[in-house]
Enzyme design. Structure first.
Site, PDB file in Angstrom:
ATOM      1  N   MET A 125     -11.923  -5.828   4.281  1.00 40.77           N
ATOM      2  CA  MET A 125     -11.170  -4.884   5.125  1.00 40.77           C
ATOM      3  C   MET A 125     -11.011  -5.495   6.510  1.00 40.77           C
ATOM      4  O   MET A 125     -11.988  -5.955   7.111  1.00 40.77           O
ATOM      5  CB  MET A 125     -11.898  -3.546   5.242  1.00 40.77           C
ATOM      6  CG  MET A 125     -11.874  -2.665   4.007  1.00 40.77           C
ATOM      7  SD  MET A 125     -10.227  -2.261   3.379  1.00 40.77           S
ATOM      8  CE  MET A 125      -9.469  -1.455   4.794  1.00 40.77           C
TER       9      MET A 125
ATOM     10  N   GLY B 247      -3.602  -3.998   8.731  1.00 41.47           N
ATOM     11  CA  GLY B 247      -2.926  -4.741   9.800  1.00 41.47           C
ATOM     12  C   GLY B 247      -2.318  -6.048   9.344  1.00 41.47           C
ATOM     13  O   GLY B 247      -2.101  -6.951  10.156  1.00 41.47           O
TER      14      GLY B 247
ATOM     15  N   HIS C 278      -0.818  -1.148  -4.404  1.00 42.23           N
ATOM     16  CA  HIS C 278      -2.155  -0.812  -3.910  1.00 42.23           C
ATOM     17  C   HIS C 278      -2.232   0.707  -3.708  1.00 42.23           C
ATOM     18  O   HIS C 278      -1.432   1.276  -2.961  1.00 42.23           O
ATOM     19  CB  HIS C 278      -2.371  -1.554  -2.588  1.00 42.23           C
ATOM     20  CG  HIS C 278      -3.713  -1.413  -1.970  1.00 42.23           C
ATOM     21  ND1 HIS C 278      -4.807  -2.163  -2.368  1.00 42.23           N
ATOM     22  CD2 HIS C 278      -4.146  -0.619  -0.962  1.00 42.23           C
ATOM     23  CE1 HIS C 278      -5.859  -1.852  -1.617  1.00 42.23           C
ATOM     24  NE2 HIS C 278      -5.486  -0.905  -0.761  1.00 42.23           N
TER      25      HIS C 278
ATOM     26  N   HIS D 187      -7.864   1.267  -4.693  1.00 42.76           N
ATOM     27  CA  HIS D 187      -8.859   1.090  -3.632  1.00 42.76           C
ATOM     28  C   HIS D 187      -9.520   2.453  -3.380  1.00 42.76           C
ATOM     29  O   HIS D 187      -8.915   3.339  -2.775  1.00 42.76           O
ATOM     30  CB  HIS D 187      -8.136   0.573  -2.375  1.00 42.76           C
ATOM     31  CG  HIS D 187      -9.013   0.383  -1.187  1.00 42.76           C
ATOM     32  ND1 HIS D 187      -8.496   0.155   0.075  1.00 42.76           N
ATOM     33  CD2 HIS D 187     -10.368   0.366  -1.053  1.00 42.76           C
ATOM     34  CE1 HIS D 187      -9.489   0.019   0.926  1.00 42.76           C
ATOM     35  NE2 HIS D 187     -10.629   0.145   0.273  1.00 42.76           N
TER      36      HIS D 187
ATOM     37  N   ASP E 223      -4.329   3.759  -2.401  1.00 37.26           N
ATOM     38  CA  ASP E 223      -5.428   4.102  -1.494  1.00 37.26           C
ATOM     39  C   ASP E 223      -5.906   5.525  -1.750  1.00 37.26           C
ATOM     40  O   ASP E 223      -5.221   6.495  -1.422  1.00 37.26           O
ATOM     41  CB  ASP E 223      -4.953   3.981  -0.044  1.00 37.26           C
ATOM     42  CG  ASP E 223      -4.874   2.538   0.406  1.00 37.26           C
ATOM     43  OD1 ASP E 223      -5.899   1.831   0.299  1.00 37.26           O
ATOM     44  OD2 ASP E 223      -3.800   2.121   0.858  1.00 37.26           O
TER      45      ASP E 223
ATOM     46  N   MET F  84      -8.532   8.380  -0.850  1.00 39.30           N
ATOM     47  CA  MET F  84      -9.427   8.766   0.255  1.00 39.30           C
ATOM     48  C   MET F  84      -9.933  10.189   0.031  1.00 39.30           C
ATOM     49  O   MET F  84      -9.160  11.071  -0.372  1.00 39.30           O
ATOM     50  CB  MET F  84      -8.675   8.705   1.578  1.00 39.30           C
ATOM     51  CG  MET F  84      -8.046   7.353   1.867  1.00 39.30           C
ATOM     52  SD  MET F  84      -7.360   7.291   3.520  1.00 39.30           S
ATOM     53  CE  MET F  84      -6.594   5.675   3.524  1.00 39.30           C
TER      54      MET F  84
ATOM     55  N   MET G   8     -11.725   4.731  -1.521  1.00 37.95           N
ATOM     56  CA  MET G   8     -12.456   4.983  -0.272  1.00 37.95           C
ATOM     57  C   MET G   8     -13.093   6.350  -0.410  1.00 37.95           C
ATOM     58  O   MET G   8     -12.719   7.326   0.256  1.00 37.95           O
ATOM     59  CB  MET G   8     -11.482   4.908   0.922  1.00 37.95           C
ATOM     60  CG  MET G   8     -11.081   3.474   1.227  1.00 37.95           C
ATOM     61  SD  MET G   8      -9.581   3.369   2.209  1.00 37.95           S
ATOM     62  CE  MET G   8      -8.370   3.521   0.909  1.00 37.95           C
TER      63      MET G   8
ATOM     64  N   SER H 160       0.838  -1.199   0.000  1.00 32.76           N
ATOM     65  CA  SER H 160       0.000   0.000   0.000  1.00 32.76           C
ATOM     66  C   SER H 160       0.871   1.246   0.000  1.00 32.76           C
ATOM     67  O   SER H 160       1.594   1.525   0.957  1.00 32.76           O
ATOM     68  CB  SER H 160      -0.895   0.013   1.239  1.00 32.76           C
ATOM     69  OG  SER H 160      -1.402   1.319   1.414  1.00 32.76           O
TER      70      SER H 160
ATOM     71  N   ASP I 185      -6.918  -6.328   3.590  1.00 36.30           N
ATOM     72  CA  ASP I 185      -6.263  -5.020   3.729  1.00 36.30           C
ATOM     73  C   ASP I 185      -6.460  -4.483   5.141  1.00 36.30           C
ATOM     74  O   ASP I 185      -7.597  -4.296   5.579  1.00 36.30           O
ATOM     75  CB  ASP I 185      -6.894  -4.070   2.691  1.00 36.30           C
ATOM     76  CG  ASP I 185      -6.261  -2.698   2.668  1.00 36.30           C
ATOM     77  OD1 ASP I 185      -5.229  -2.481   3.339  1.00 36.30           O
ATOM     78  OD2 ASP I 185      -6.808  -1.822   1.964  1.00 36.30           O
TER      79      ASP I 185
HETATM   80  C1  DX5 Z   1      -6.477   1.594   5.165  1.00 35.67           C
HETATM   81  C2  DX5 Z   1      -5.957   1.370   3.763  1.00 35.67           C
HETATM   82  C3  DX5 Z   1      -4.872   0.384   3.747  1.00 35.67           C
HETATM   83  C4  DX5 Z   1      -3.666   0.803   4.542  1.00 35.67           C
HETATM   84  C5  DX5 Z   1      -3.074  -0.438   5.138  1.00 35.67           C
HETATM   85  O1  DX5 Z   1      -7.523   2.451   5.131  1.00 35.67           O
HETATM   86  O2  DX5 Z   1      -6.979   0.906   2.915  1.00 35.67           O
HETATM   87  O3  DX5 Z   1      -4.512  -0.016   2.442  1.00 35.67           O
HETATM   88  O4  DX5 Z   1      -2.688   1.476   3.817  1.00 35.67           O
HETATM   89  O5  DX5 Z   1      -2.045  -0.077   5.986  1.00 35.67           O
HETATM   90  P1  DX5 Z   1      -1.448  -1.096   7.053  1.00 35.67           P
HETATM   91  O6  DX5 Z   1      -0.916  -2.267   6.277  1.00 35.67           O
HETATM   92  O7  DX5 Z   1      -0.381  -0.281   7.704  1.00 35.67           O
HETATM   93  O8  DX5 Z   1      -2.571  -1.470   7.966  1.00 35.67           O
HETATM   94 ZN    ZN Z   2      -6.404  -0.064   0.958  1.00 34.51          ZN
END
Ligand code: DX5
Ligand code: ZN
Length: 224
Positions: free
Chosen positions: A139, A179, A35, A68, A37, A39, A70, A10, A177
């Site tokens: 998620m 943790g 990946h 992804h 992200d 937002m 969001m 990510s 995705d």
């Molecule tokens: C969270 C994102 C993830 C995030 C994961 O909202 O969608 O892709 O970057 O980050 P880690 O792997 O640190 O949890």
């Molecule tokens: Zn993500």
């Protein structure tokens, strides 16, 4: 032999001042996916980047762009993300009223359609759509930030989705995705995950080739 899986780092945890170099380093380390992200500060509290940044990176990278979204009402921006160079476009089931229309539109634009589910969203929200999907993103944190802790009940959700896929003889990928780290990689792959997204547990541990090896070695161990 453990099941093969794809690691999709990510970019949220990469160095934003040198994104193109980060992508080149991923390619050099043997990774195939990245990946992205996106937002909007509305669907999730955070704001990241949009189509212009992705288009600029597309000119510098051959990686598979796993996008992804969001964002609220993603139907407003599907064409923009496709034109920017997204290979896969994953929207949240919670972010749009007409999910089937959105999925069909992603396919019509020539991208691979994916649907993401927040931890509390049941699998039934995508049950009827599964034959139309290339990927379901489970998620394992509430989206918005990197570096959060994996929510344990999500492991059962991944297993249930894998059972659904097997029983219905479908072939969509299961992506996880939030943790994700070498500590839970074996359990996730054993549960049925095909694509692991990792932000902080990947970018925080260069060099990337060695970190990829650590994830792959972890997948080969027994789940804890
Ligand atoms: C969270 C994102 C993830 C995030 C994961 O909202 O969608 O892709 O970057 O980050 P880690 O792997 O640190 O949890
Ligand atoms: Zn993500």
């Amino acid at each position: 032999m453990p099941a093969p899986f794809i690691l999709s780092p990510s970019l949220l945890s990469a160095d934003f001042s040198r994104l193109a170099d980060e992508l080149a380093d991923l390619e050099g380390a043997g990774l195939g996916w990245v990946h992205l992200d996106v937002m909007d500060g509305l669907f999730v509290p955070n704001i990241t980047f949009g189509p212009p940044i992705i288009a600029a990176l597309r000119r510098r990278s051959k990686l598979y762009f796993d996008t992804h979204l969001m964002i609220e009402r993603p139907e407003r921006y599907l064409a923009a993300f496709r034109e920017a160079g997204s290979d896969l476009i994953c929207v949240h089931a919670e972010a749009t009223v007409h999910l089937e229309r959105v999925v069909s539109e992603i396919r019509r634009l020539g991208a691979a359609p994916g649907v993401a589910l927040n931890p509390a969203t049941p699998l039934s929200h995508v049950e009827y759509l599964l034959p139309q999907l290339d990927l379901v993103l489970v998620m394992t944190v509430n989206p918005g930030f990197g570096g959060q802790s994996f929510i344990p009940f999500c492991l059962d959700k991944i297993k249930d989705l894998a059972t659904m896929r097997r029983e219905r003889d479908l072939s969509f990928r299961i992506q996880v995705d939030g943790g994700v780290s070498p500590d839970n990689t074996a359990a996730l792959v054993a549960a049925g995950a095909d694509v692991l997204v990792s932000g902080s547990a990947f970018f925080g541990h260069p060099p990337y080739k060695e970190r990829l090896d650590v994830f792959q070695a972890a997948a080969a161990t027994s789940p804890t």
